[in-house]
Design a protein around this motif. Structure first.
Motif, mmCIF file in Angstrom:
data_model
loop_
_atom_site.group_PDB
_atom_site.id
_atom_site.type_symbol
_atom_site.label_atom_id
_atom_site.label_comp_id
_atom_site.label_asym_id
_atom_site.label_seq_id
_atom_site.Cartn_x
_atom_site.Cartn_y
_atom_site.Cartn_z
ATOM 1 N N ALA A 8 -9.899 -2.734 -29.916
ATOM 2 C CA ALA A 8 -10.744 -1.830 -29.131
ATOM 3 C C ALA A 8 -10.495 -1.958 -27.636
ATOM 4 C CB ALA A 8 -12.219 -2.099 -29.424
ATOM 5 N N GLY A 9 -9.868 -3.038 -27.187
ATOM 6 C CA GLY A 9 -9.710 -3.247 -25.748
ATOM 7 C C GLY A 9 -8.418 -3.944 -25.409
ATOM 8 N N LEU A 10 -7.357 -3.199 -25.238
ATOM 9 C CA LEU A 10 -6.057 -3.750 -24.873
ATOM 10 C C LEU A 10 -5.761 -3.405 -23.419
ATOM 11 C CD1 LEU A 10 -3.487 -5.211 -25.749
ATOM 12 C CD2 LEU A 10 -2.563 -2.994 -26.478
ATOM 13 N N PRO A 57 1.727 4.634 -20.405
ATOM 14 C CA PRO A 57 1.103 4.669 -19.075
ATOM 15 C C PRO A 57 0.124 3.515 -18.892
ATOM 16 C CG PRO A 57 1.124 6.856 -20.047
ATOM 17 C CD PRO A 57 1.559 5.902 -21.126
ATOM 18 N N SER A 58 0.048 3.022 -17.675
ATOM 19 C CA SER A 58 -0.833 1.896 -17.366
ATOM 20 C C SER A 58 -2.302 2.283 -17.537
ATOM 21 C CB SER A 58 -0.576 1.430 -15.923
ATOM 22 O OG SER A 58 -1.498 0.429 -15.553
ATOM 23 N N ASP A 59 -3.038 1.518 -18.382
ATOM 24 C CA ASP A 59 -4.467 1.798 -18.593
ATOM 25 C C ASP A 59 -5.030 0.757 -19.554
ATOM 26 O OD1 ASP A 59 -6.957 3.068 -18.486
ATOM 27 O OD2 ASP A 59 -6.049 5.066 -18.618
ATOM 28 N N HIS A 60 -6.338 0.845 -19.825
ATOM 29 C CA HIS A 60 -6.994 0.072 -20.875
ATOM 30 C C HIS A 60 -7.101 0.968 -22.118
ATOM 31 C CE1 HIS A 60 -8.290 -2.183 -17.292
ATOM 32 N NE2 HIS A 60 -8.395 -3.229 -18.117
ATOM 33 N N TYR A 61 -6.753 0.411 -23.294
ATOM 34 C CA TYR A 61 -6.657 1.248 -24.489
ATOM 35 C C TYR A 61 -7.362 0.621 -25.692
ATOM 36 C CZ TYR A 61 -2.808 3.762 -22.179
ATOM 37 O OH TYR A 61 -2.044 4.505 -21.315
ATOM 38 N N SER A 62 -7.808 1.504 -26.596
ATOM 39 C CA SER A 62 -7.967 1.136 -27.992
ATOM 40 C C SER A 62 -6.731 1.663 -28.713
ATOM 41 C CB SER A 62 -9.243 1.731 -28.591
ATOM 42 O OG SER A 62 -9.189 3.151 -28.576
ATOM 43 N N VAL A 63 -6.252 0.892 -29.694
ATOM 44 C CA VAL A 63 -4.990 1.210 -30.358
ATOM 45 C C VAL A 63 -5.266 1.502 -31.823
ATOM 46 C CG1 VAL A 63 -2.650 0.439 -30.874
ATOM 47 C CG2 VAL A 63 -3.770 -0.303 -28.750
ATOM 48 N N LEU A 64 -4.754 2.641 -32.318
ATOM 49 C CA LEU A 64 -4.973 3.093 -33.695
ATOM 50 C C LEU A 64 -3.654 3.123 -34.443
ATOM 51 C CD1 LEU A 64 -7.345 6.130 -32.941
ATOM 52 C CD2 LEU A 64 -7.993 3.752 -33.367
ATOM 53 N N LEU A 65 -3.700 2.709 -35.724
ATOM 54 C CA LEU A 65 -2.519 2.667 -36.572
ATOM 55 C C LEU A 65 -2.543 3.796 -37.587
ATOM 56 C CD1 LEU A 65 -0.051 1.181 -38.002
ATOM 57 C CD2 LEU A 65 -1.795 -0.013 -39.356
ATOM 58 N N SER A 66 -1.399 4.464 -37.772
ATOM 59 C CA SER A 66 -1.199 5.406 -38.872
ATOM 60 C C SER A 66 0.134 5.087 -39.530
ATOM 61 C CB SER A 66 -1.200 6.862 -38.381
ATOM 62 O OG SER A 66 -2.459 7.228 -37.869
ATOM 63 N N LEU A 67 0.142 5.088 -40.874
ATOM 64 C CA LEU A 67 1.389 4.821 -41.595
ATOM 65 C C LEU A 67 1.402 5.624 -42.881
ATOM 66 C CD1 LEU A 67 1.035 2.746 -44.277
ATOM 67 C CD2 LEU A 67 0.509 1.139 -42.455
ATOM 68 N N GLU A 68 2.608 5.853 -43.401
ATOM 69 C CA GLU A 68 2.773 6.581 -44.651
ATOM 70 C C GLU A 68 3.787 5.849 -45.522
ATOM 71 O OE1 GLU A 68 3.452 10.761 -44.365
ATOM 72 O OE2 GLU A 68 2.313 10.943 -42.512
ATOM 73 N N ALA A 69 3.566 5.960 -46.840
ATOM 74 C CA ALA A 69 4.533 5.483 -47.833
ATOM 75 C C ALA A 69 4.777 3.986 -47.727
ATOM 76 C CB ALA A 69 5.838 6.250 -47.723
ATOM 77 N N ALA A 70 3.695 3.200 -47.693
ATOM 78 C CA ALA A 70 3.851 1.746 -47.754
ATOM 79 C C ALA A 70 4.454 1.348 -49.095
ATOM 80 C CB ALA A 70 2.509 1.062 -47.538
ATOM 81 N N PHE A 123 10.834 6.670 -38.829
ATOM 82 C CA PHE A 123 9.868 5.648 -38.446
ATOM 83 C C PHE A 123 8.858 5.414 -39.560
ATOM 84 C CE2 PHE A 123 11.285 7.466 -34.337
ATOM 85 C CZ PHE A 123 11.826 6.310 -33.802
ATOM 86 N N ASP A 124 8.361 4.183 -39.643
ATOM 87 C CA ASP A 124 7.457 3.821 -40.731
ATOM 88 C C ASP A 124 5.990 3.856 -40.335
ATOM 89 O OD1 ASP A 124 9.388 2.945 -42.935
ATOM 90 O OD2 ASP A 124 10.118 1.843 -41.194
ATOM 91 N N TYR A 125 5.702 3.697 -39.052
ATOM 92 C CA TYR A 125 4.304 3.755 -38.626
ATOM 93 C C TYR A 125 4.220 4.216 -37.183
ATOM 94 C CZ TYR A 125 5.049 -0.878 -36.444
ATOM 95 O OH TYR A 125 5.507 -1.931 -35.690
ATOM 96 N N THR A 126 3.034 4.674 -36.819
ATOM 97 C CA THR A 126 2.771 5.215 -35.488
ATOM 98 C C THR A 126 1.559 4.520 -34.900
ATOM 99 O OG1 THR A 126 3.662 7.384 -36.086
ATOM 100 C CG2 THR A 126 2.189 7.315 -34.194
ATOM 101 N N LEU A 127 1.603 4.242 -33.599
ATOM 102 C CA LEU A 127 0.457 3.728 -32.865
ATOM 103 C C LEU A 127 -0.012 4.790 -31.880
ATOM 104 C CD1 LEU A 127 1.570 0.048 -32.070
ATOM 105 C CD2 LEU A 127 0.267 0.901 -34.030
ATOM 106 N N GLU A 128 -1.321 4.992 -31.824
ATOM 107 C CA GLU A 128 -1.926 5.917 -30.882
ATOM 108 C C GLU A 128 -2.765 5.131 -29.884
ATOM 109 O OE1 GLU A 128 -2.317 9.956 -33.573
ATOM 110 O OE2 GLU A 128 -4.075 8.698 -33.308
ATOM 111 N N TYR A 129 -2.671 5.529 -28.630
ATOM 112 C CA TYR A 129 -3.335 4.812 -27.552
ATOM 113 C C TYR A 129 -4.400 5.717 -26.936
ATOM 114 C CZ TYR A 129 0.884 2.014 -28.098
ATOM 115 O OH TYR A 129 1.896 1.246 -28.615
ATOM 116 N N VAL A 130 -5.663 5.326 -27.096
ATOM 117 C CA VAL A 130 -6.797 6.092 -26.579
ATOM 118 C C VAL A 130 -7.341 5.342 -25.370
ATOM 119 C CG1 VAL A 130 -9.062 7.072 -27.078
ATOM 120 C CG2 VAL A 130 -7.324 6.958 -28.882
ATOM 121 N N ALA A 131 -7.326 5.988 -24.206
ATOM 122 C CA ALA A 131 -7.771 5.340 -22.976
ATOM 123 C C ALA A 131 -9.264 5.050 -23.033
ATOM 124 C CB ALA A 131 -7.451 6.208 -21.770
ATOM 125 N N ALA A 132 -9.683 4.001 -22.366
ATOM 126 C CA ALA A 132 -11.091 3.618 -22.337
ATOM 127 C C ALA A 132 -11.939 4.792 -21.886
ATOM 128 C CB ALA A 132 -11.288 2.427 -21.396
#
Length: 354
Positions: free
Chosen positions: A62-64, A33-46, A1-10
């Motif tokens: 900040a609010g998905l 899982p069903s919720d409100h999230y902020s979404v963070l991106l991490s990637l390596e070796a662009a 995989f080339d990148y990862t998304l992290e989901y942090v609940a409100a």
């Protein structure tokens, strides 16, 4: 995989889900899982040398609302940094196969949390272009002997408050100064051809630099660092001096290096010797090439930490430490003694070196 998304609940601080994705396509699909999230991106070796090669926890939104199936678009806008690098007034030369490594730590702001980016830029000449996300950065360049043979390794602070809110120019002019002198251990130079240890020079405004030093026959040494005011530390090489505990020992404070200095440094220690037993028995040499037991020593007052290892097979030990009062912790390696648990624990005593 080339990148990862992290989901942090409100209202949360840690991700409750992670999804990994392949690059090369403009779309992604995730089931979380069903919720409100902020979404963070991490990637390596662009693949693009102008963009960060690694990104950690860059906020995409900040609010998905994912309390139901949803579609979202993430637009990552960047600004251009037109950069040029020169050292001691000489433009950096091209070096095929080499790269310039940049650290970009973005501070938290009302608009987004802190995140981290690294750039690995091919050294194709003194000028280059970077693209950066809008933020204010602690921005640093890693220096080593690829730039000058006598240069100490370390992160040079290009700008502790680099604001990126539009395209801008970023000239990087690094002026260095030499440090010369004699470096000895208890008054004696290291054996010919063997390293005496590491010199670390730390400056709050300039950076921290480290050099593995091999001295001449009389203990003389030479190195170069960016100009600044430094605290100087020494750490003895345990392969050259196996009886010495290792750790950063302050040698000079507020040493001004603008036009160069000549400084003699002598690492002074106190010797301890005696029998070493575990459960009343001599520690055997059961782990070839490894230390069966050892000590961690924290100095009272300045909190400096030292470590010393003992390879079994001898009835007595010899340990050398810089002066001070220490709180020792004993450690034993796994499989050092049959039936004895491995780990470390305080000895409950104070060791005084004077």
């Amino acid at each position: 995989f080339d990148y990862t998304l992290e989901y942090v609940a409100a209202g949360g601080s840690s991700p409750v889900a992670r999804t990994s994705h392949a690059g090369g396509v403009a779309e992604l699909h995730a089931l979380v899982p069903s919720d409100h999230y902020s979404v963070l991106l991490s990637l390596e070796a662009a693949a693009d040398a102008h963009l960060p090669s690694e990104v950690f926890q860059k906020q995409l939104t900040a609010g998905l609302d994912l309390t139901h199936d949803a579609t979202a678009s993430f637009a990552l806008n960047t600004f251009r940094l037109e950069a040029a690098l020169g050292i001691d007034g000489v433009p950096a030369t091209a070096a095929p196969g080499a790269a310039m490594d940049f650290y970009a730590g973005a501070y938290a702001s009302p608009a987004q949390p802190a995140f981290l980016a690294y750039y690995r830029v091919p050294r194709e000449g003194p000028t280059f272009n970077l693209r950066a996300f809008p933020a204010t950065y602690y921005f640093a360049l890693y220096l080593d002997t690829h730039y000058r043979p006598d240069l100490a390794d370390g992160w040079y602070v290009v700008d502790p408050q680099l604001e990126v809110s539009a395209d801008r120019q970023l000239p990087i002019d690094i002026w260095t100064a030499p440090l010369d002198g004699r470096l000895t251990v208890d008054g004696q130079p290291a054996p010919s051809g063997k390293p005496v240890g590491w010199l670390t020079l730390s400056s709050q405004g300039t950076g921290t630099f480290r050099r593995h030093v091999v001295t001449a026959g009389d203990g003389s040494f030479h190195l170069r660092v960016p100009r600044g005011t430094y605290d100087v530390y020494f750490e003895v090489d345990p392969d050259t001096f196996p009886e010495y505990a290792t750790g950063l020992e302050p040698m000079r404070t507020a040493l001004v290096l603008e036009l160069g200095q000549v400084v003699d440094l002598d690492y002074r220690t106190v010797a301890f010797a005696g029998p070493l037993r575990v459960g009343g028995d001599v520690v055997p040499d059961r782990l070839p090439g490894l230390d069966e037991v050892g000590l961690r020593l924290r100095r009272v007052g300045d909190g400096a930490s030292f470590h010393w290892g003992f390879q079994g097979g001898a009835a007595n030990y010899v340990l050398r430490l810089p002066p001070g009062q220490y709180l020792p912790t004993f450690e034993i390696a796994r499989d050092a003694l049959p039936g004895v648990a491995y780990g470390h624990a305080s000895l409950g005593v104070k060791l005084v070196a004077k």
